[in-house]
Design a protein around this motif. Structure first.
Motif, PDB file in Angstrom:
ATOM      1  N   ASP A  25       0.836  -1.064   0.166  1.00 15.83           N
ATOM      2  CA  ASP A  25      -0.035  -0.034   0.103  1.00 15.83           C
ATOM      3  C   ASP A  25       0.860   1.098   0.076  1.00 15.83           C
ATOM      4  O   ASP A  25       1.453   1.631   0.988  1.00 15.83           O
ATOM      5  N   GLU A  27       0.152   4.260  -0.085  1.00 11.90           N
ATOM      6  CA  GLU A  27      -0.358   5.426   0.793  1.00 11.90           C
ATOM      7  C   GLU A  27       0.299   5.254   2.201  1.00 11.90           C
ATOM      8  O   GLU A  27       0.391   6.075   2.954  1.00 11.90           O
ATOM      9  N   HIS A  28       0.041   3.966   2.598  1.00 12.72           N
ATOM     10  CA  HIS A  28       0.362   3.593   3.837  1.00 12.72           C
ATOM     11  C   HIS A  28       1.951   3.678   4.096  1.00 12.72           C
ATOM     12  O   HIS A  28       2.349   4.178   5.157  1.00 12.72           O
ATOM     13  N   ARG A  31       2.824   7.262   4.601  1.00 15.91           N
ATOM     14  CA  ARG A  31       2.544   8.012   6.116  1.00 15.91           C
ATOM     15  C   ARG A  31       3.551   7.667   7.009  1.00 15.91           C
ATOM     16  O   ARG A  31       3.989   8.508   7.724  1.00 15.91           O
ATOM     17  N   SER A  58      -1.570  17.545   4.919  1.00 15.69           N
ATOM     18  CA  SER A  58      -1.661  16.176   4.782  1.00 15.69           C
ATOM     19  C   SER A  58      -0.623  15.508   5.948  1.00 15.69           C
ATOM     20  O   SER A  58      -1.073  14.815   6.887  1.00 15.69           O
ATOM     21  N   TRP A  62      -1.541  13.523   9.186  1.00 21.67           N
ATOM     22  CA  TRP A  62      -0.984  12.005   9.291  1.00 21.67           C
ATOM     23  C   TRP A  62      -0.324  12.143  10.940  1.00 21.67           C
ATOM     24  O   TRP A  62      -0.651  11.303  11.810  1.00 21.67           O
ATOM     25  N   PRO A  76      -4.415   3.595   5.863  1.00 17.80           N
ATOM     26  CA  PRO A  76      -5.722   4.145   5.250  1.00 17.80           C
ATOM     27  C   PRO A  76      -6.849   3.239   5.311  1.00 17.80           C
ATOM     28  O   PRO A  76      -6.921   2.319   5.316  1.00 17.80           O
ATOM     29  N   GLN A  77      -7.957   4.184   5.451  1.00 18.16           N
ATOM     30  CA  GLN A  77      -9.201   3.674   5.534  1.00 18.16           C
ATOM     31  C   GLN A  77      -9.873   3.472   4.154  1.00 18.16           C
ATOM     32  O   GLN A  77      -9.306   4.118   3.104  1.00 18.16           O
ATOM     33  N   LYS A  79     -11.794   3.886   0.704  1.00 18.32           N
ATOM     34  CA  LYS A  79     -12.104   5.090  -0.021  1.00 18.32           C
ATOM     35  C   LYS A  79     -13.630   4.705  -0.449  1.00 18.32           C
ATOM     36  O   LYS A  79     -14.089   3.654  -0.494  1.00 18.32           O
TER      37      LYS A  79
END
Length: 346
Positions: A25, A27-28, A31, A58, A62, A76-77, A79
């Motif tokens: 991931d 995005e993970h 972060r 952003s 975070w 991340p949750q 979408k």
């Protein structure tokens, strides 16, 4: 503030680095990298945002998630909108419906459709859902649209006794005792159709001779060595079976006892077969339970034969097809263990 980005313990930093290096991931990973940058830069949001190519807002968000929830806050949750209808109670009701049939609820259909599942869910719980939503739920519950398998309700009362006899025969290590799985198979000139690689939206045409012709094989698979002995004939009758027994007798002259594990086909207990056995007492038959073909391991050999040679074949004549069958029977030994699917035609 439960966690601080300026005071991250070493084990936590290692886990965050592992997320950056190995998480699928992106995005993970981004972060986690931002939090590590904040730690290295002593909490400077502007510099950390520039390092990870993200907006300051952003990075600040975070940071707030990490300080409130720790490492779990960085995950991340999903979408999109939350599927509030997909509750545990609804999924439990869906599983209960799929465990039965529509006939149990008074409907004509013999199997469930997504439209009918949506109707029954509405009738039971008042929940309005579309058939597409039901199909999406089924995928999340790991259900697929697959073909069912047939099974018989008939049970062989002698199953336990026969299975014990088969186990005893296989465990017999007496010198001079040979144990085989025996069965017959049909070879059709009309090809058996099966799956194959082809362009999407198109079906490969397999030419057929029109008028079908058949040949028959009787085979014996040694239970321990994997050696295969076969005979061919134009009819699947007692003479073909006796011919196989004669070949076994010639091949294993030194054997004191030859045990065959076989099904309940009529030629195995015909008058001609019993007469031949009376003159050859070294043979012993162990019959498998009725409607249990998977007990006989030679069935796997026949499946491999069909997958390798007869399925989607293009042989114009029966002799040409039988030549390929005999080639397969030579290269498949010992079975299993050889790779007949990779063998050449000659």
């Amino acid at each position: 503030m439960v966690h601080s980005v300026t005071e991250i313990r070493r084990p936590v930093r290692r886990r965050l680095k592992r997320i950056v290096q190995k998480s699928p991931d992106k995005e993970h990973a981004r972060r986690a990298l931002a939090i590590l940058q904040l730690y290295a830069l002593r909490g400077c949001v502007t510099a950390a945002a520039a390092a990870v190519c993200a907006a300051r807002s952003s990075v600040q968000r975070w940071r707030s998630l990490y300080e409130s929830y720790g490492e779990d806050g960085l995950v991340p949750q999903p979408k999109g909108r939350t599927d509030w209808k997909a509750s545990a109670a609804v999924w439990s009701a869906l599983r209960q419906l799929l465990a039965g049939t529509p006939r149990d609820h008074g409907y004509l259909r013999s199997r469930w459709s997504s439209e009918l599942l949506a109707v029954v869910l509405h009738r039971q719980s008042g929940l309005h859902v579309h058939a597409t939503t039901v199909r999406r739920w089924l995928q999340r519950l790991h259900y697929g649209w697959r073909r069912a398998r047939p099974t018989l309700c008939i049970r062989d009362p002698r199953k336990l006794q026969r299975m014990q006899a088969i186990a005893a025969a296989l465990a017999d290590s007496t010198p001079g005792t040979e144990v085989f799985y025996e069965d017959e198979v049909d070879i059709h000139l009309n090809p058996k159709l099966g799956h194959g690689w082809m362009p999407r939206g198109q079906q490969t045409a397999v030419p057929t001779p029109g008028q079908n012709r058949k040949a028959y094989l009787a085979g014996a698979l040694h239970a321990h060595t994997g050696r295969v002995i076969t005979v061919a004939g134009e009819r699947k009758d007692s003479l073909l079976f006796i011919h196989l027994l004669y070949q076994l007798k010639r091949t294993y002259r030194a054997a004191r006892r030859i045990v065959l594990i076989l099904d309940n086909y009529k030629v195995h207990d015909s008058v001609l077969t019993r007469r031949w056995l009376a003159r050859n007492p070294k043979f012993q038959f162990v019959f498998q339970p009725a409607y249990h073909p998977w007990v006989n391991r030679i069935e796997r050999l026949w499946k491999q034969l069909h997958d390798t040679v007869t399925r989607n074949h293009r042989y114009p004549t029966l002799p040409a097809l039988m030549t390929a069958v005999r080639r397969f029977l030579r290269v498949c030994q010992p079975f299993p263990g050889a790779q007949p699917g990779l063998a050449t035609a000659a």
